[in-house]
Design a protein around this motif. Structure first.
Motif, short mmCIF file in Angstrom:
data_model
loop_
_atom_site.label_atom_id
_atom_site.label_comp_id
_atom_site.label_asym_id
_atom_site.label_seq_id
_atom_site.Cartn_x
_atom_site.Cartn_y
_atom_site.Cartn_z
N LEU A 30 0.83 -1.20 0.00
CA LEU A 30 0.00 0.00 0.00
C LEU A 30 0.87 1.26 0.00
N ALA A 31 1.94 1.24 0.79
CA ALA A 31 2.84 2.40 0.82
C ALA A 31 3.48 2.62 -0.55
N GLY A 32 3.89 1.54 -1.20
CA GLY A 32 4.47 1.66 -2.54
C GLY A 32 3.48 2.22 -3.55
N LEU A 33 2.25 1.75 -3.48
CA LEU A 33 1.21 2.23 -4.38
C LEU A 33 0.93 3.71 -4.16
N LEU A 34 0.81 4.12 -2.89
CA LEU A 34 0.57 5.53 -2.59
C LEU A 34 1.74 6.40 -3.05
N LEU A 38 1.23 9.40 -5.69
CA LEU A 38 1.41 10.78 -5.26
C LEU A 38 2.68 11.43 -5.79
N SER A 39 3.63 10.65 -6.26
CA SER A 39 4.87 11.24 -6.78
C SER A 39 4.74 11.62 -8.25
N GLY A 40 3.69 11.20 -8.92
CA GLY A 40 3.49 11.55 -10.32
C GLY A 40 2.60 12.76 -10.48
N LEU A 46 -4.02 16.10 -7.35
CA LEU A 46 -4.84 15.77 -6.19
C LEU A 46 -4.58 16.76 -5.05
N LEU A 47 -3.31 17.01 -4.75
CA LEU A 47 -2.98 17.92 -3.67
C LEU A 47 -3.45 19.34 -3.96
N LYS A 48 -3.32 19.78 -5.21
CA LYS A 48 -3.78 21.12 -5.57
C LYS A 48 -5.29 21.22 -5.42
N THR A 49 -6.01 20.19 -5.86
CA THR A 49 -7.47 20.18 -5.74
C THR A 49 -7.89 20.22 -4.28
N LEU A 50 -7.25 19.41 -3.45
CA LEU A 50 -7.59 19.40 -2.02
C LEU A 50 -7.29 20.74 -1.38
N PHE A 51 -6.15 21.32 -1.71
CA PHE A 51 -5.75 22.60 -1.14
C PHE A 51 -6.75 23.69 -1.54
N ASP A 52 -7.12 23.71 -2.82
CA ASP A 52 -8.09 24.69 -3.30
C ASP A 52 -9.46 24.50 -2.62
N HIS A 53 -9.84 23.25 -2.42
CA HIS A 53 -11.12 22.97 -1.76
C HIS A 53 -11.12 23.47 -0.32
N VAL A 54 -10.04 23.21 0.40
CA VAL A 54 -9.94 23.69 1.80
C VAL A 54 -9.97 25.20 1.85
N LEU A 55 -9.24 25.84 0.95
CA LEU A 55 -9.27 27.31 0.93
C LEU A 55 -10.67 27.83 0.62
N GLY A 56 -11.38 27.13 -0.28
CA GLY A 56 -12.75 27.52 -0.59
C GLY A 56 -13.68 27.37 0.62
N LEU A 57 -13.49 26.28 1.37
CA LEU A 57 -14.31 26.09 2.58
C LEU A 57 -14.04 27.16 3.62
#
Length: 61
Positions: A30-34, A38-40, A46-57
């Motif tokens: 699981l760690a290898g898969l993650l 996440l390194s690609g 994904l991180l940008k989308t989550l960050f933007d969503h939190v800022l929107g909230l």
């Protein structure tokens, strides 16, 4: 006198060696898969989308 021997129930505290090995292998997989995900480019998006969503909230973004 009775010759019947009553076996004491075995304690099952913790996990056995085989279960430990399977759990370790699954965790490593699981760690290898993650890491690969996440390194690609997917991870960056994904991180940008989550960050933007939190800022929107929070009403900042």
């Amino acid at each position: 006198m009775s010759l019947v021997h009553h076996a004491r129930p075995r304690r099952e505290d913790g996990i056995t060696t085989a279960e430990y090995a399977v759990g370790t292998a699954a965790g490593a997989g699981l760690a290898g898969l993650l890491y690969k995900m996440l390194s690609g480019g997917f991870g960056d998006k994904l991180l940008k989308t989550l960050f933007d969503h939190v800022l929107g909230l929070l009403g900042i973004g």
